[in-house]
Design a protein around this motif. Structure first.
Motif, PDB file in Angstrom:
ATOM      1  N   THR A  31     -10.568  14.665  18.858  1.00  0.00           N
ATOM      2  CA  THR A  31      -9.657  15.078  19.552  1.00  0.00           C
ATOM      3  C   THR A  31      -9.582  14.369  20.905  1.00  0.00           C
ATOM      4  OG1 THR A  31     -11.023  16.771  20.769  1.00  0.00           O
ATOM      5  CG2 THR A  31      -9.772  17.571  18.957  1.00  0.00           C
ATOM      6  N   ASP A  33      -8.374  11.466  21.447  1.00  0.00           N
ATOM      7  CA  ASP A  33      -7.184  10.842  21.641  1.00  0.00           C
ATOM      8  C   ASP A  33      -5.837  11.576  22.042  1.00  0.00           C
ATOM      9  OD1 ASP A  33      -7.312  11.690  19.316  1.00  0.00           O
ATOM     10  OD2 ASP A  33      -6.102   9.913  18.113  1.00  0.00           O
ATOM     11  N   HIS A  34      -6.157  12.818  21.969  1.00  0.00           N
ATOM     12  CA  HIS A  34      -5.183  13.903  22.174  1.00  0.00           C
ATOM     13  C   HIS A  34      -5.057  14.217  23.540  1.00  0.00           C
ATOM     14  CE1 HIS A  34      -4.163  13.885  18.052  1.00  0.00           C
ATOM     15  NE2 HIS A  34      -5.575  14.688  17.677  1.00  0.00           N
ATOM     16  N   GLU A  36      -5.115  16.935  26.912  1.00  0.00           N
ATOM     17  CA  GLU A  36      -5.386  18.310  27.001  1.00  0.00           C
ATOM     18  C   GLU A  36      -4.173  19.263  27.110  1.00  0.00           C
ATOM     19  OE1 GLU A  36      -8.439  18.880  29.533  1.00  0.00           O
ATOM     20  OE2 GLU A  36     -10.187  18.085  28.393  1.00  0.00           O
ATOM     21  N   CYS A  37      -3.925  20.434  26.787  1.00  0.00           N
ATOM     22  CA  CYS A  37      -3.218  21.541  27.006  1.00  0.00           C
ATOM     23  C   CYS A  37      -4.000  22.541  27.310  1.00  0.00           C
ATOM     24  CB  CYS A  37      -2.225  21.844  25.776  1.00  0.00           C
ATOM     25  SG  CYS A  37      -0.972  22.943  26.388  1.00  0.00           S
ATOM     26  N   CYS A  44       1.405  26.340  24.572  1.00  0.00           N
ATOM     27  CA  CYS A  44       1.478  24.680  24.100  1.00  0.00           C
ATOM     28  C   CYS A  44       2.266  24.869  22.733  1.00  0.00           C
ATOM     29  CB  CYS A  44       0.224  24.358  23.926  1.00  0.00           C
ATOM     30  SG  CYS A  44      -1.382  24.089  24.913  1.00  0.00           S
ATOM     31  N   TRP A  46       4.624  22.297  19.834  1.00  0.00           N
ATOM     32  CA  TRP A  46       5.026  21.100  19.260  1.00  0.00           C
ATOM     33  C   TRP A  46       5.720  21.442  17.820  1.00  0.00           C
ATOM     34  CZ3 TRP A  46      -0.047  23.383  19.178  1.00  0.00           C
ATOM     35  CH2 TRP A  46      -0.185  23.739  17.878  1.00  0.00           C
ATOM     36  N   ASP A 128      -9.935  24.951  18.127  1.00  0.00           N
ATOM     37  CA  ASP A 128      -9.317  24.042  17.242  1.00  0.00           C
ATOM     38  C   ASP A 128      -8.794  24.945  16.139  1.00  0.00           C
ATOM     39  OD1 ASP A 128     -10.370  21.530  18.096  1.00  0.00           O
ATOM     40  OD2 ASP A 128     -12.194  21.776  16.912  1.00  0.00           O
ATOM     41  N   GLU A 137      -4.380  19.181  11.148  1.00  0.00           N
ATOM     42  CA  GLU A 137      -4.390  17.764  11.628  1.00  0.00           C
ATOM     43  C   GLU A 137      -2.964  17.462  12.498  1.00  0.00           C
ATOM     44  OE1 GLU A 137      -6.567  15.076  11.692  1.00  0.00           O
ATOM     45  OE2 GLU A 137      -8.133  16.518  10.697  1.00  0.00           O
ATOM     46  N   PRO A 140      -1.197  17.859  18.284  1.00  0.00           N
ATOM     47  CA  PRO A 140      -1.053  16.975  19.007  1.00  0.00           C
ATOM     48  C   PRO A 140      -1.720  16.969  20.359  1.00  0.00           C
ATOM     49  CG  PRO A 140       0.901  17.847  19.376  1.00  0.00           C
ATOM     50  CD  PRO A 140       0.224  18.500  18.042  1.00  0.00           C
ATOM     51  N   TRP A 141      -2.512  18.077  20.604  1.00  0.00           N
ATOM     52  CA  TRP A 141      -3.123  18.730  21.779  1.00  0.00           C
ATOM     53  C   TRP A 141      -4.554  18.840  21.501  1.00  0.00           C
ATOM     54  CZ3 TRP A 141       0.092  17.969  25.756  1.00  0.00           C
ATOM     55  CH2 TRP A 141       1.573  18.153  25.397  1.00  0.00           C
ATOM     56  N   THR A 142      -5.132  18.737  22.568  1.00  0.00           N
ATOM     57  CA  THR A 142      -6.516  19.410  22.568  1.00  0.00           C
ATOM     58  C   THR A 142      -6.469  20.747  23.290  1.00  0.00           C
ATOM     59  OG1 THR A 142      -7.653  16.999  22.554  1.00  0.00           O
ATOM     60  CG2 THR A 142      -8.875  18.927  23.448  1.00  0.00           C
TER      61      THR A 142
END
Length: 149
Positions: A31, A33-34, A36-37, A44, A46, A128, A137, A140-142
């Protein structure tokens, strides 16, 4: 002879721990590269090819074990075995699966108390979303929040 074997084993163990220890204790997983939210700041959302997803977290009340939270997840397509897993983001404290209960056809909810850290109230938790044992997968957020004592 035994003493020499023990010393060599300790040296090899120290080298292995130095080389691979940071990977073993890594709690951010894939995570990193995502962005944070923070779920306590706001929901959050998407969009995937299947439709809109939305995750919301609310503090409900302080119970005997600490602050209780309600996690609400709106999905575009329901996973087979949907659950949320709490993982320490700021420090490793284990993994805590939280089953999500279907409230409506594409609405899920879970009520839980986050374990708190005895070293302070600055514990950041990551959520998660999983289908059984597999992490979803398409997030797009942590998804994170700061636990209240």
């Amino acid at each position: 002879m035994v003493r020499a074997i023990v010393i060599v084993g300790l040296v090899v163990g120290a080298i292995v721990l130095t080389l691979f220890g940071s990977r073993l204790l890594n709690t951010t997983g894939d995570t990193a590269d995502h962005p944070e939210c923070d779920l306590l700041v706001g929901a959050c959302s998407w969009t995937t090819q299947d439709g809109e997803w939305r995750v919301r977290l609310q503090e409900v009340e302080e119970g005997a074990q600490g602050m209780e939270y309600v996690l609400q997840v709106s999905v575009s397509k329901a996973p087979d075995r949907f659950l949320a897993v709490l993982k320490g983001q700021s420090m490793y404290m284990g993994e805590y699966p939280v089953p999500l209960v279907r409230e409506a056809p594409l609405e899920y909810e879970a009520r839980f108390t986050a374990p708190f850290c005895t070293t302070g109230a600055d514990m950041i938790w990551r959520i998660d979303l999983q289908d059984g044992q597999e992490r979803l997968e398409n997030v797009p957020w942590t998804l994170v929040f700061k636990a209240q004592k």
